[in-house]
Design a protein around this motif. Structure first.
Motif, mmCIF file in Angstrom:
data_model
loop_
_atom_site.group_PDB
_atom_site.id
_atom_site.type_symbol
_atom_site.label_atom_id
_atom_site.label_comp_id
_atom_site.label_asym_id
_atom_site.label_seq_id
_atom_site.Cartn_x
_atom_site.Cartn_y
_atom_site.Cartn_z
ATOM 1 N N VAL A 1 -2.624 14.993 -1.379
ATOM 2 C CA VAL A 1 -2.267 13.869 -2.255
ATOM 3 C C VAL A 1 -3.133 13.932 -3.509
ATOM 4 O O VAL A 1 -4.143 14.640 -3.568
ATOM 5 N N GLY A 2 -2.748 13.159 -4.529
ATOM 6 C CA GLY A 2 -3.509 13.120 -5.757
ATOM 7 C C GLY A 2 -4.803 12.336 -5.616
ATOM 8 O O GLY A 2 -4.906 11.419 -4.798
ATOM 9 N N LEU A 3 -5.791 12.691 -6.424
ATOM 10 C CA LEU A 3 -7.089 12.027 -6.367
ATOM 11 C C LEU A 3 -6.970 10.539 -6.703
ATOM 12 O O LEU A 3 -7.573 9.696 -6.043
ATOM 13 N N THR A 4 -6.197 10.207 -7.727
ATOM 14 C CA THR A 4 -6.060 8.800 -8.113
ATOM 15 C C THR A 4 -5.469 7.986 -6.978
ATOM 16 O O THR A 4 -5.960 6.887 -6.652
ATOM 17 N N TRP A 5 -4.428 8.502 -6.353
ATOM 18 C CA TRP A 5 -3.782 7.770 -5.252
ATOM 19 C C TRP A 5 -4.742 7.588 -4.097
ATOM 20 O O TRP A 5 -4.844 6.498 -3.529
ATOM 21 N N TYR A 6 -5.494 8.646 -3.734
ATOM 22 C CA TYR A 6 -6.435 8.527 -2.624
ATOM 23 C C TYR A 6 -7.577 7.576 -2.973
ATOM 24 O O TYR A 6 -8.044 6.813 -2.120
ATOM 25 N N THR A 7 -8.000 7.601 -4.213
ATOM 26 C CA THR A 7 -9.047 6.670 -4.651
ATOM 27 C C THR A 7 -8.580 5.228 -4.481
ATOM 28 O O THR A 7 -9.335 4.363 -4.021
ATOM 29 N N TRP A 8 -7.340 4.956 -4.850
ATOM 30 C CA TRP A 8 -6.795 3.605 -4.664
ATOM 31 C C TRP A 8 -6.829 3.219 -3.180
ATOM 32 O O TRP A 8 -7.151 2.083 -2.846
ATOM 33 N N LEU A 9 -6.514 4.167 -2.324
ATOM 34 C CA LEU A 9 -6.523 3.886 -0.890
ATOM 35 C C LEU A 9 -7.924 3.527 -0.424
ATOM 36 O O LEU A 9 -8.110 2.551 0.330
ATOM 37 N N GLU A 10 -8.925 4.276 -0.891
ATOM 38 C CA GLU A 10 -10.301 3.986 -0.496
ATOM 39 C C GLU A 10 -10.846 2.726 -1.171
ATOM 40 O O GLU A 10 -11.862 2.186 -0.750
ATOM 41 N N GLN A 11 -10.185 2.287 -2.206
ATOM 42 C CA GLN A 11 -10.584 1.043 -2.854
ATOM 43 C C GLN A 11 -9.921 -0.180 -2.222
ATOM 44 O O GLN A 11 -10.177 -1.307 -2.633
ATOM 45 N N GLY A 12 -9.081 0.053 -1.222
ATOM 46 C CA GLY A 12 -8.453 -1.050 -0.524
ATOM 47 C C GLY A 12 -7.251 -1.636 -1.231
ATOM 48 O O GLY A 12 -6.859 -2.776 -0.937
ATOM 49 N N ARG A 13 -6.649 -0.886 -2.148
ATOM 50 C CA ARG A 13 -5.476 -1.411 -2.841
ATOM 51 C C ARG A 13 -4.270 -1.434 -1.910
ATOM 52 O O ARG A 13 -4.176 -0.660 -0.964
ATOM 53 N N ASP A 14 -3.335 -2.316 -2.227
ATOM 54 C CA ASP A 14 -2.142 -2.483 -1.400
ATOM 55 C C ASP A 14 -1.098 -1.437 -1.768
ATOM 56 O O ASP A 14 -0.158 -1.691 -2.528
ATOM 57 N N ILE A 15 -1.277 -0.232 -1.214
ATOM 58 C CA ILE A 15 -0.319 0.845 -1.451
ATOM 59 C C ILE A 15 0.245 1.290 -0.108
ATOM 60 O O ILE A 15 -0.423 1.220 0.927
ATOM 61 N N GLY A 16 1.506 1.750 -0.109
ATOM 62 C CA GLY A 16 2.144 2.176 1.123
ATOM 63 C C GLY A 16 1.696 3.563 1.551
ATOM 64 O O GLY A 16 1.448 4.432 0.710
ATOM 65 N N VAL A 17 1.570 3.758 2.832
ATOM 66 C CA VAL A 17 1.202 5.065 3.378
ATOM 67 C C VAL A 17 2.171 5.417 4.497
ATOM 68 O O VAL A 17 2.582 4.552 5.275
ATOM 69 N N SER A 18 2.539 6.667 4.583
ATOM 70 C CA SER A 18 3.465 7.114 5.610
ATOM 71 C C SER A 18 2.714 7.557 6.864
ATOM 72 O O SER A 18 1.520 7.891 6.808
ATOM 73 N N SER A 19 3.422 7.598 7.974
ATOM 74 C CA SER A 19 2.825 8.082 9.213
ATOM 75 C C SER A 19 2.446 9.552 9.099
ATOM 76 O O SER A 19 1.420 9.989 9.636
ATOM 77 N N ALA A 20 3.270 10.326 8.384
ATOM 78 C CA ALA A 20 2.972 11.746 8.210
ATOM 79 C C ALA A 20 1.661 11.936 7.456
ATOM 80 O O ALA A 20 0.845 12.807 7.800
ATOM 81 N N PHE A 21 1.445 11.105 6.414
ATOM 82 C CA PHE A 21 0.195 11.218 5.669
ATOM 83 C C PHE A 21 -0.994 10.817 6.545
ATOM 84 O O PHE A 21 -2.047 11.473 6.517
ATOM 85 N N LEU A 22 -0.847 9.744 7.323
ATOM 86 C CA LEU A 22 -1.953 9.309 8.179
ATOM 87 C C LEU A 22 -2.297 10.372 9.217
ATOM 88 O O LEU A 22 -3.472 10.586 9.530
ATOM 89 N N ASP A 23 -1.285 11.049 9.734
ATOM 90 C CA ASP A 23 -1.548 12.144 10.674
ATOM 91 C C ASP A 23 -2.332 13.262 9.990
ATOM 92 O O ASP A 23 -3.265 13.825 10.568
ATOM 93 N N LYS A 24 -1.944 13.593 8.761
ATOM 94 C CA LYS A 24 -2.654 14.636 8.029
ATOM 95 C C LYS A 24 -4.073 14.199 7.704
ATOM 96 O O LYS A 24 -5.020 14.995 7.824
ATOM 97 N N LEU A 25 -4.245 12.949 7.319
ATOM 98 C CA LEU A 25 -5.576 12.438 7.013
ATOM 99 C C LEU A 25 -6.460 12.437 8.252
ATOM 100 O O LEU A 25 -7.653 12.775 8.171
ATOM 101 N N ALA A 26 -5.891 12.072 9.394
ATOM 102 C CA ALA A 26 -6.647 12.099 10.645
ATOM 103 C C ALA A 26 -7.101 13.516 10.970
ATOM 104 O O ALA A 26 -8.215 13.737 11.459
ATOM 105 N N GLU A 27 -6.246 14.486 10.673
ATOM 106 C CA GLU A 27 -6.603 15.887 10.890
ATOM 107 C C GLU A 27 -7.732 16.309 9.956
ATOM 108 O O GLU A 27 -8.695 16.974 10.379
ATOM 109 N N VAL A 28 -7.644 15.931 8.686
ATOM 110 C CA VAL A 28 -8.679 16.282 7.706
ATOM 111 C C VAL A 28 -10.010 15.671 8.091
ATOM 112 O O VAL A 28 -11.064 16.329 8.008
#
Length: 270
Positions: free
Chosen positions: A51-78
Motif C-alpha cells: 500500500v502507499g505510505l500516505t494511506w498507511y500513515t493515515w491508518l496508523e494515525q487512527g483515521r476513519d478509512i476502510g480496510v479489506s480483509s485481504a489487506f489485514l491478512d497481508k499486514l498480519a503476515e508483515v
C-alpha cells in the motif's frame, strides 16, 4: 461514533507497537545501521504490505478509512502476528473476528488429558474431523474406543460402521442423522482439509445410510441434550455437552453424565 473513534485510536497504537517490535532483518530487509527509534519504519511496512505510505500513515494515525480483509491478512503476515494477534487486529479494524480455516490435525495438551481422566463421567476429546484424540475409562467402557486402532478411532466412522457402537444408541435411526447434521457444521469449517474429504468419501462407499443422509445437507445447531444409551444391557439416559478447550485448534471435550431420575431435560441433538 465514540466507540469507533476509540477503536481506531487503539488500532493505531497497536500497529505502532507491533511495528516497533520488528527489525529490518526480521522481514528480510537490510539492517542499515542504527535507527532513531526501534523497529520498522512506516514506509517499510507500507511497501511490504503493498500500500502507499500516505494511506498507511493515515491508518496508523487512527483515521476513519476502510480496510479489506485481504489487506489485514497481508499486514498480519508483515507484522509476524500469530493467530491471537491476528484476531485482535481484525477486531480493532472490523469489529469482528476474521474467517479462520479449521484444522483437523492437532495434539491434546497434557493438562487436558489429566483433567479428562480425573472426571467421574465418560469424556473424550474431538477435533473438527471427529477423531477421538483422547478418552477416559468411562468413555471407553461406554463406547469401546480402545478396541480400535487410532487411525480408525473416529466417532463418525464408528457411528456408521461399528455394530457395537451402533447398538449403544437407543433409536440409532433417529440419533445418527442428527449427529451427522451436527458434524456437517464442523465439515464446513475444514473443507480445505484433505483428510475430512477422504472420511466422507469412504463413508459414502461403505454406508448406505450415511450416503443418503449426507446428501440431504441437514444442519443441526445444538451441541447438548439427552441421549438414551444401552450400557451393557442397561438402558439409561445421558445428558451430554461439548466444552471448547482450545478454540484455535478447534478441540472440544465431550462429557456424558447419567441423568438422575428426578431430572427431565428435553431431548436434543448433538
Amino acid at each position: 461514533m465514540r466507540t469507533l473513534a476509540r477503536t481506531r485510536h487503539e488500532l493505531a497504537a497497536y500497529l505502532q507497537a507491533r511495528r516497533a517490535r520488528l527489525s529490518p532483518e526480521d522481514v528480510g530487509l537490510p539492517g542499515g545501521g542504527r535507527r532513531r527509534t526501534p523497529g520498522l519504519r512506516r514506509e517499510e511496512v507500507a511497501a511490504l504490505a503493498g500500500v502507499g505510505l500516505t494511506w498507511y500513515t493515515w491508518l496508523e494515525q487512527g483515521r476513519d478509512i476502510g480496510v479489506s480483509s485481504a489487506f489485514l491478512d497481508k499486514l498480519a503476515e508483515v507484522l509476524k502476528l500469530d493467530a491471537g494477534a491476528r484476531r485482535h487486529l481484525f477486531l480493532l479494524a472490523h469489529a469482528r473476528p476474521p474467517a479462520e480455516e479449521g484444522k483437523t490435525f492437532c495434539v491434546v495438551p497434557p493438562l487436558v488429558r489429566r483433567l479428562m481422566h480425573e472426571l467421574a463421567h465418560p469424556a473424550y476429546v474431538l477435533n473438527l474431523r471427529w477423531d477421538v484424540l483422547a478418552f477416559n475409562a468411562g468413555a471407553d467402557a461406554l463406547f469401546g474406543f480402545g478396541a480400535h486402532v487410532p487411525a480408525r478411532r473416529n466417532l463418525l466412522w464408528l457411528l456408521f460402521t461399528d455394530p457395537l457402537l451402533r447398538s449403544r444408541f437407543i433409536g440409532w435411526e433417529e440419533q445418527a442423522p442428527l449427529m451427522l447434521s451436527s458434524f456437517r457444521r464442523d465439515y464446513a469449517r475444514a473443507t480445505q482439509e484433505a483428510d475430512i474429504h477422504a472420511l466422507v468419501e469412504e463413508l459414502e462407499k461403505v454406508s448406505p445410510e450415511f450416503k443418503l443422509w449426507w446428501r440431504r445437507h441437514d444442519v443441526h445447531a445444538p451441541c447438548a441434550g439427552v441421549r438414551r444409551l444401552d450400557a451393557d444391557g442397561e438402558e439409561a439416559a445421558y445428558e451430554h455437552t461439548s466444552l471448547t478447550i482450545d478454540a484455535d485448534r478447534h478441540l472440544r471435550l465431550v462429557v456424558y453424565a447419567r441423568q438422575l431420575p428426578q431430572e427431565a431435560a428435553p431431548e436434543a441433538a448433538p
